[in-house]
Design an enzyme around this catalytic site. Structure first.
Site, short mmCIF file in Angstrom:
data_model
loop_
_atom_site.label_atom_id
_atom_site.label_comp_id
_atom_site.label_asym_id
_atom_site.label_seq_id
_atom_site.Cartn_x
_atom_site.Cartn_y
_atom_site.Cartn_z
N CYS A 40 44.82 57.23 28.69
CA CYS A 40 45.88 57.22 28.99
C CYS A 40 46.60 55.43 29.19
CB CYS A 40 47.72 57.88 29.28
SG CYS A 40 49.51 57.49 29.36
N HIS A 41 47.40 54.89 28.61
CA HIS A 41 47.74 53.68 28.06
C HIS A 41 48.39 53.11 29.73
CE1 HIS A 41 49.09 49.71 26.24
NE2 HIS A 41 49.38 49.84 27.45
N THR A 42 48.95 54.37 30.79
CA THR A 42 49.09 53.92 32.14
C THR A 42 48.75 53.64 32.77
OG1 THR A 42 51.54 55.83 31.59
CG2 THR A 42 50.57 54.93 33.93
N HIS A 62 44.09 60.15 35.25
CA HIS A 62 46.05 61.04 35.08
C HIS A 62 45.79 62.08 33.38
CE1 HIS A 62 47.85 58.65 32.85
NE2 HIS A 62 48.34 59.45 33.11
N GLU A 63 44.86 61.90 32.96
CA GLU A 63 45.05 63.15 32.08
C GLU A 63 43.72 63.71 31.94
OE1 GLU A 63 47.51 62.10 28.07
OE2 GLU A 63 45.08 61.72 27.99
N CYS A 92 56.28 72.62 44.34
CA CYS A 92 55.93 72.38 44.69
C CYS A 92 57.26 73.99 45.26
CB CYS A 92 56.61 71.95 46.46
SG CYS A 92 58.59 71.84 46.45
N CYS A 95 61.54 71.87 46.89
CA CYS A 95 62.10 70.62 47.82
C CYS A 95 63.73 70.84 46.05
CB CYS A 95 60.89 68.98 47.27
SG CYS A 95 60.77 68.50 45.60
N CYS A 98 62.87 70.40 43.42
CA CYS A 98 62.83 71.57 42.61
C CYS A 98 63.88 72.55 42.38
CB CYS A 98 61.57 72.18 43.56
SG CYS A 98 60.20 71.22 42.68
N CYS A 106 59.78 66.23 41.32
CA CYS A 106 59.22 66.67 42.70
C CYS A 106 59.00 65.57 43.67
CB CYS A 106 57.96 67.65 42.62
SG CYS A 106 57.25 68.45 44.16
N ARG A 110 55.30 63.00 46.81
CA ARG A 110 55.68 62.32 45.74
C ARG A 110 55.07 60.76 46.26
NH1 ARG A 110 54.77 57.92 43.65
NH2 ARG A 110 55.55 57.24 41.38
N CYS A 169 48.90 64.77 30.21
CA CYS A 169 49.92 63.39 30.86
C CYS A 169 50.61 63.71 28.54
CB CYS A 169 49.24 62.16 30.56
SG CYS A 169 50.66 60.99 30.35
N ARG A 364 42.97 58.74 21.60
CA ARG A 364 43.11 59.08 23.06
C ARG A 364 41.62 59.49 22.77
NH1 ARG A 364 46.69 57.93 24.94
NH2 ARG A 364 47.94 58.74 26.83
P1 NAD Z 1 49.74 53.48 23.16
O1 NAD Z 1 49.25 51.64 23.60
O2 NAD Z 1 48.74 54.03 22.31
O3 NAD Z 1 50.27 53.01 22.11
C1 NAD Z 1 51.96 52.41 22.15
C2 NAD Z 1 52.33 51.94 20.55
O4 NAD Z 1 53.22 50.99 20.43
C3 NAD Z 1 50.74 51.39 19.86
O5 NAD Z 1 50.64 51.83 19.00
C4 NAD Z 1 51.15 49.68 19.47
O6 NAD Z 1 50.75 49.44 18.37
C5 NAD Z 1 52.96 50.35 20.13
N1 NAD Z 1 53.51 49.05 19.88
C6 NAD Z 1 53.17 48.06 20.60
N2 NAD Z 1 54.03 47.37 21.09
C7 NAD Z 1 54.85 47.52 19.56
C8 NAD Z 1 56.10 46.64 19.70
N3 NAD Z 1 56.44 45.31 19.66
N4 NAD Z 1 56.80 47.61 18.05
C9 NAD Z 1 56.51 48.61 17.32
N5 NAD Z 1 55.15 49.18 17.98
C10 NAD Z 1 54.45 48.73 19.08
O7 NAD Z 1 50.03 54.08 24.38
P2 NAD Z 1 50.53 55.45 25.14
O8 NAD Z 1 49.22 56.20 25.16
O9 NAD Z 1 50.61 56.47 23.91
O10 NAD Z 1 51.43 55.34 26.14
C11 NAD Z 1 52.60 54.98 25.34
C12 NAD Z 1 53.60 53.99 27.08
O11 NAD Z 1 54.13 55.38 27.64
C13 NAD Z 1 53.09 53.29 27.90
O12 NAD Z 1 53.66 52.13 28.29
C14 NAD Z 1 52.76 54.51 29.15
O13 NAD Z 1 52.84 53.79 29.94
C15 NAD Z 1 54.16 55.49 28.72
N6 NAD Z 1 54.15 56.80 29.20
C16 NAD Z 1 54.70 57.45 29.72
C17 NAD Z 1 55.16 58.34 30.41
C18 NAD Z 1 56.16 59.12 31.10
O14 NAD Z 1 55.79 60.19 32.02
N7 NAD Z 1 56.80 58.27 31.12
C19 NAD Z 1 53.74 59.13 29.78
C20 NAD Z 1 52.54 58.82 29.56
C21 NAD Z 1 52.31 56.87 28.97
N1 AHE Z 2 54.16 53.66 39.43
C1 AHE Z 2 55.24 52.25 37.98
C2 AHE Z 2 55.91 53.90 37.35
C3 AHE Z 2 54.67 54.67 36.38
C4 AHE Z 2 55.78 56.06 35.51
O1 AHE Z 2 57.34 55.40 35.26
N2 AHE Z 2 55.07 57.13 35.77
C5 AHE Z 2 55.37 58.13 34.75
C6 AHE Z 2 54.41 58.37 34.54
S1 AHE Z 2 53.43 57.51 33.25
C7 AHE Z 2 52.30 59.12 33.09
O2 AHE Z 2 51.46 58.00 31.92
C8 AHE Z 2 56.49 58.78 35.47
O3 AHE Z 2 56.87 59.81 35.61
N3 AHE Z 2 56.63 58.38 37.16
C9 AHE Z 2 57.75 59.04 37.36
C10 AHE Z 2 57.11 59.15 38.98
O4 AHE Z 2 57.98 59.90 39.86
O5 AHE Z 2 56.00 58.53 39.03
C11 AHE Z 2 56.11 51.63 39.05
O6 AHE Z 2 57.08 51.07 38.00
O7 AHE Z 2 56.68 52.35 39.76
ZN ZN Z 3 49.85 59.39 30.99
#
Ligand code: NAD
Ligand code: AHE
Ligand code: ZN
Length: 369
Positions: A40-42, A62-63, A92, A95, A98, A106, A110, A169, A364
């Protein structure tokens, strides 16, 4: 026991494929054999050094999906042979979070999870006697990994692990953000910024929610074909316009969209995503993860005049109680996962999977142990 793993020794360096030592599960813990994992991008974000919670050396990932091998003392909900998906958002059920009924976050594990250790404050991983950190409570880049019981969703053993690993994820995050966080209603207009796995899953969710118009936005036009297959109706490359992208979307939609989703992790795009929402009711959901020290900004007037800014973690999904039905939906043909898998590779090729993600050439890559 010994395990094949990819070690992140330091930020910005490729992972080292090596044999590591994995200690058995302690009380409340479970040993899992991961069968498939994806990048994943994360993972790339943390490896880059931009994650304030990045601990090195570590076993990232994590995926994933796998099979329970052994359970520690007191574990009652899982047994060897169960098929499981690791959860970076534990559940859990006890908490304050939850019990609130208001969030999937949760608090049970964490704090230690963020420090890269198990709930007792120690690691189960080492290499030549040197301790390695866990990551996001999952560490799926080790064939054998140890997780808290509360961080595992038991799922159907009929489902292919090399597909449902994406429910750990990306796919769940995007669909959940539409269904649980935004609660997109039939007929709504939606803008999706970033067409990686997260953005494409948002598009799939928006189509399931019967959105009338789904605008797919990416600077890489190679992503548009797949976005169309998932249900996007309009395609915008910001590079084709001289106007700010929020203005382009507002002009396209008679004043702005009902919902927008930022799926990149770029704080400037987060602002655009908010400001392309319709006055009075438009909601923007931040999913992308921004680097250490970065902050979002907008004119408060944007919120005063009715736009709403929200965030979403793991799509608001409670993993243990809700993820099994995502797996069942996939098995019943109600949820697409296969289309996200652009490459299948051996686990040992993991650094190539990172390169493909950075180059915008994969959605992916599924790595097989
Ligand atoms: P990815 O790298 O596969 O996709 C990102 C996309 O954004 C790419 O297609 C790229 O071309 C595009 N992009 C980059 N800059 C851009 C811009 N300025 N304008 C338009 N498009 C642009 O990443 P992913 O695995 O799909 O993850 C995406 C984001 O979501 C990451 O920041 C990741 O960390 C986050 N994420 C968050 C959660 C959550 O629970 N909040 C879960 C998973 C991933
Ligand atoms: N550790 C980072 C934040 C990372 C983050 O925001 N993680 C997302 C999941 S990304 C999955 O690909 C999330 O769910 N966050 C909630 C949590 O509890 O972590 C930072 O900025 O410190
Ligand atoms: Zn992820």
């Amino acid at each position: 026991m010994k395990s094949r793993a990819a070690i992140a020794w330091e930020a910005g360096k490729p992972l080292e494929i090596a044999e590591i030592d994995v200690e058995g599960p302690k009380a409340g813990e479970v040993l899992v054999q991961i069968k498939a994992t994806s990048v994943c991008h994360t993972d790339a974000f943390t490896l880059s050094g931009a994650d304030p919670e990045g601990n090195f050396p570590a076993v990232l990932g994590h995926e994933g999906a796998g099979v329970v091998q052994e359970v520690g003392e007191g574990v009652t909900s899982l047994k060897p042979g169960d098929h499981v998906i690791p959860l970076y958002t534990a559940e859990c059920g006890q908490c304050k979070f939850c019990l609130s009924g208001k969030t999937n976050l949760c608090s049970s594990v964490r704090a230690t999870q963020g420090k890269g250790v198990m709930p007792d404050g120690t690691s189960r991983f080492s290499k030549d006697g040197q301790s390695l950190h866990h990551y996001m409570g999952c560490s799926t880049f080790s064939e054998y990994t140890v997780l808290p019981e509360v961080s595992l969703a038991k799922v159907s053993s009929e489902a292919p692990l090399d597909k449902i690993c994406l429910l750990g994820c990306g796919v769940t995050t995007g669909i959940g953000a539409v269904m649980n966080t935004a609660k997109v209603e039939p007929g709504a207009t939606v803008a999706v910024f970033g067409l990686g796995a997260i953005g494409l899953a948002v598009i799939q969710g928006a189509q399931m929610a019967k959105a009338s118009r789904i605008i797919a936005i990416d600077v890489n036009p190679d992503k548009f074909d797949l976005a169309r297959q998932f249900g996007a109706t309009d395609f915008v490359n910001p590079k084709d316009y001289s106007d700010p992208i929020q203005q382009v979307i507002v002009d396209l939609t008679d004043g702005g969209v009902d919902y927008s989703f930022e799926c990149i992790g770029n704080v400037n795009v987060m602002r655009s995503a908010l400001e392309c929402c319709h006055k009075g009711w438009g909601e923007s959901i931040i999913i992308g993860v921004a680097g250490a020290g970065e902050e979002i900004s907008t004119r408060p007037f944007q919120l005063v005049t009715g736009r709403v800014w929200k965030g979403s973690a793991f799509g608001g999904v409670k993993g243990r109680s809700e993820l099994p039905s995502y797996v069942d939906d996939y098995m019943n043909g109600k949820l697409k996962i296969d289309e996200f898998v652009t490459q299948d590779m051996a686990f040992e090729e993991i650094n190539e999977a990172f390169e493909l993600l950075h180059a915008g050439k994969s959605i992916r890559t599924v790595l097989h142990y």
